[in-house]
Scaffold this motif. Structure first.
Motif, PDB file in Angstrom:
ATOM      1  N   MET A 184      -8.549 -16.484   7.338  1.00 62.62           N
ATOM      2  CA  MET A 184      -8.628 -16.185   5.963  1.00 62.62           C
ATOM      3  C   MET A 184      -7.629 -15.263   5.379  1.00 62.62           C
ATOM      4  O   MET A 184      -7.281 -15.393   4.216  1.00 62.62           O
ATOM      5  N   ALA A 185      -7.245 -14.231   5.811  1.00 52.77           N
ATOM      6  CA  ALA A 185      -6.147 -13.265   5.396  1.00 52.77           C
ATOM      7  C   ALA A 185      -4.861 -14.097   5.003  1.00 52.77           C
ATOM      8  O   ALA A 185      -4.253 -13.809   4.196  1.00 52.77           O
ATOM      9  N   MET A 186      -4.706 -15.038   6.182  1.00 51.29           N
ATOM     10  CA  MET A 186      -3.180 -15.731   5.848  1.00 51.29           C
ATOM     11  C   MET A 186      -3.412 -16.667   4.630  1.00 51.29           C
ATOM     12  O   MET A 186      -2.664 -17.021   3.794  1.00 51.29           O
ATOM     13  N   LEU A 187      -4.684 -17.379   4.322  1.00 50.17           N
ATOM     14  CA  LEU A 187      -5.095 -18.004   3.274  1.00 50.17           C
ATOM     15  C   LEU A 187      -4.842 -16.967   2.147  1.00 50.17           C
ATOM     16  O   LEU A 187      -4.233 -17.784   0.851  1.00 50.17           O
ATOM     17  N   VAL A 188      -5.480 -15.898   2.135  1.00 46.49           N
ATOM     18  CA  VAL A 188      -5.241 -14.966   0.810  1.00 46.49           C
ATOM     19  C   VAL A 188      -4.073 -14.655   0.416  1.00 46.49           C
ATOM     20  O   VAL A 188      -3.508 -14.864  -0.586  1.00 46.49           O
ATOM     21  N   ILE A 189      -3.020 -14.384   1.465  1.00 45.63           N
ATOM     22  CA  ILE A 189      -1.631 -14.005   1.251  1.00 45.63           C
ATOM     23  C   ILE A 189      -1.213 -15.021   0.772  1.00 45.63           C
ATOM     24  O   ILE A 189      -0.186 -14.801  -0.234  1.00 45.63           O
ATOM     25  N   GLU A 190      -1.247 -16.472   1.192  1.00 46.91           N
ATOM     26  CA  GLU A 190      -0.680 -17.651   0.585  1.00 46.91           C
ATOM     27  C   GLU A 190      -1.030 -17.904  -0.894  1.00 46.91           C
ATOM     28  O   GLU A 190      -0.368 -18.081  -1.651  1.00 46.91           O
ATOM     29  N   ALA A 191      -2.237 -17.530  -1.159  1.00 44.28           N
ATOM     30  CA  ALA A 191      -2.818 -17.605  -2.609  1.00 44.28           C
ATOM     31  C   ALA A 191      -2.104 -16.509  -3.450  1.00 44.28           C
ATOM     32  O   ALA A 191      -1.544 -16.814  -4.658  1.00 44.28           O
ATOM     33  N   ILE A 192      -2.056 -15.394  -3.063  1.00 45.33           N
ATOM     34  CA  ILE A 192      -1.299 -14.323  -3.693  1.00 45.33           C
ATOM     35  C   ILE A 192      -0.056 -14.733  -4.068  1.00 45.33           C
ATOM     36  O   ILE A 192       0.541 -14.644  -5.027  1.00 45.33           O
ATOM     37  N   PHE A 193       0.766 -15.164  -2.994  1.00 40.57           N
ATOM     38  CA  PHE A 193       2.359 -15.716  -2.893  1.00 40.57           C
ATOM     39  C   PHE A 193       2.544 -16.833  -4.098  1.00 40.57           C
ATOM     40  O   PHE A 193       3.199 -16.412  -5.073  1.00 40.57           O
ATOM     41  N   SER A 194       1.479 -17.428  -3.919  1.00 43.26           N
ATOM     42  CA  SER A 194       1.518 -18.559  -4.870  1.00 43.26           C
ATOM     43  C   SER A 194       1.229 -18.326  -6.517  1.00 43.26           C
ATOM     44  O   SER A 194       1.957 -18.955  -7.438  1.00 43.26           O
ATOM     45  N   TRP A 195       0.549 -17.213  -6.596  1.00 44.40           N
ATOM     46  CA  TRP A 195       0.332 -16.830  -8.108  1.00 44.40           C
ATOM     47  C   TRP A 195       1.426 -15.687  -8.522  1.00 44.40           C
ATOM     48  O   TRP A 195       1.844 -15.785  -9.624  1.00 44.40           O
ATOM     49  N   VAL A 196       1.687 -14.736  -7.505  1.00 46.03           N
ATOM     50  CA  VAL A 196       2.677 -13.910  -7.890  1.00 46.03           C
ATOM     51  C   VAL A 196       4.143 -14.057  -7.712  1.00 46.03           C
ATOM     52  O   VAL A 196       5.026 -14.085  -8.869  1.00 46.03           O
ATOM     53  N   ASN A 197       4.624 -14.761  -6.677  1.00 52.28           N
ATOM     54  CA  ASN A 197       6.040 -14.974  -6.479  1.00 52.28           C
ATOM     55  C   ASN A 197       6.121 -16.101  -5.334  1.00 52.28           C
ATOM     56  O   ASN A 197       6.228 -15.842  -4.038  1.00 52.28           O
ATOM     57  N   PRO A 198       6.170 -17.270  -5.633  1.00 49.85           N
ATOM     58  CA  PRO A 198       6.093 -18.447  -4.846  1.00 49.85           C
ATOM     59  C   PRO A 198       7.378 -18.366  -4.023  1.00 49.85           C
ATOM     60  O   PRO A 198       7.472 -19.069  -2.829  1.00 49.85           O
ATOM     61  N   HIS A 199       8.255 -17.927  -4.284  1.00 50.72           N
ATOM     62  CA  HIS A 199       9.672 -18.054  -3.814  1.00 50.72           C
ATOM     63  C   HIS A 199      10.163 -16.913  -3.212  1.00 50.72           C
ATOM     64  O   HIS A 199      11.274 -16.436  -2.724  1.00 50.72           O
TER      65      HIS A 199
END
Length: 171
Positions: free
Chosen positions: A103-118
């Motif tokens: 779950m933590a890895m999925l949330v981190i990916e979601a945050i990256f996709s919103w904030v800084n996908p690169h």
């Protein structure tokens, strides 16, 4: 107890991450690799002498994570509880840690996709999540060019948590 749980949680998370990275053959960025291996080598290396990697899996890391959760559980319930009960409780906590890690890895990916996908760690996190998301993406189509597989995966992991709680008698 807070200190024991915090230290055990950190060590367990690192050991589970180490197992997952090697199981899916993801090469971590050097900073993550250095942190992971330095924090866990003291336990994994001696365990590898007893439990070698078989089938491409780093069983020493996985067993090390279970030993950490077992020791933390033993400390919490040291008085008046049989070792069988402690073992069962440790197994439940171990499975919970795995679910929370995903779950933590999925949330981190979601945050990256919103904030800084690169962001430099974004490809690494995506690679860690890909084995979870690939089967879901086959079933759940894009909705208006929006990938809902992260949300579906989180819901499925929460359902797994509820099932785990029911199987082990809930809290």
């Amino acid at each position: 107890m807070l200190i024991v749980n915090t230290i055990a949680g950190l060590l367990g998370a690192v050991l589970l991450l180490r197992f997952w990275m090697q199981a899916i053959r993801v090469r971590p960025p050097s900073s993550v690799a250095q942190f992971t291996f330095q924090l866990s080598d003291w336990l994994v290396r001696p365990l590898r002498r007893i439990v070698p990697g078989v089938g491409g899996f780093d069983w020493a890391s996985l067993i090390g994570a279970f030993l950490i959760v077992f020791l933390a559980t033993s400390v919490m319930f040291i008085a008046g509880v049989s070792w069988q009960v402690v073992l069962l409780m440790a197994f439940q906590r171990f499975l919970e840690w795995i679910l929370y890690g995903f779950m933590a890895m999925l949330v981190i990916e979601a945050i990256f996709s919103w904030v800084n996908p690169h962001a430099p760690l974004a490809p690494f996190i995506r690679a860690l999540n890909e084995p979870l998301l690939r089967p879901i993406r086959r079933v759940v189509p894009l909705v208006g060019n929006l990938d809902l597989s992260l949300l579906v995966a989180l819901i499925l992991l929460q359902i797994a948590q509820q099932v785990l709680a029911m199987v082990f008698g809930g809290r």
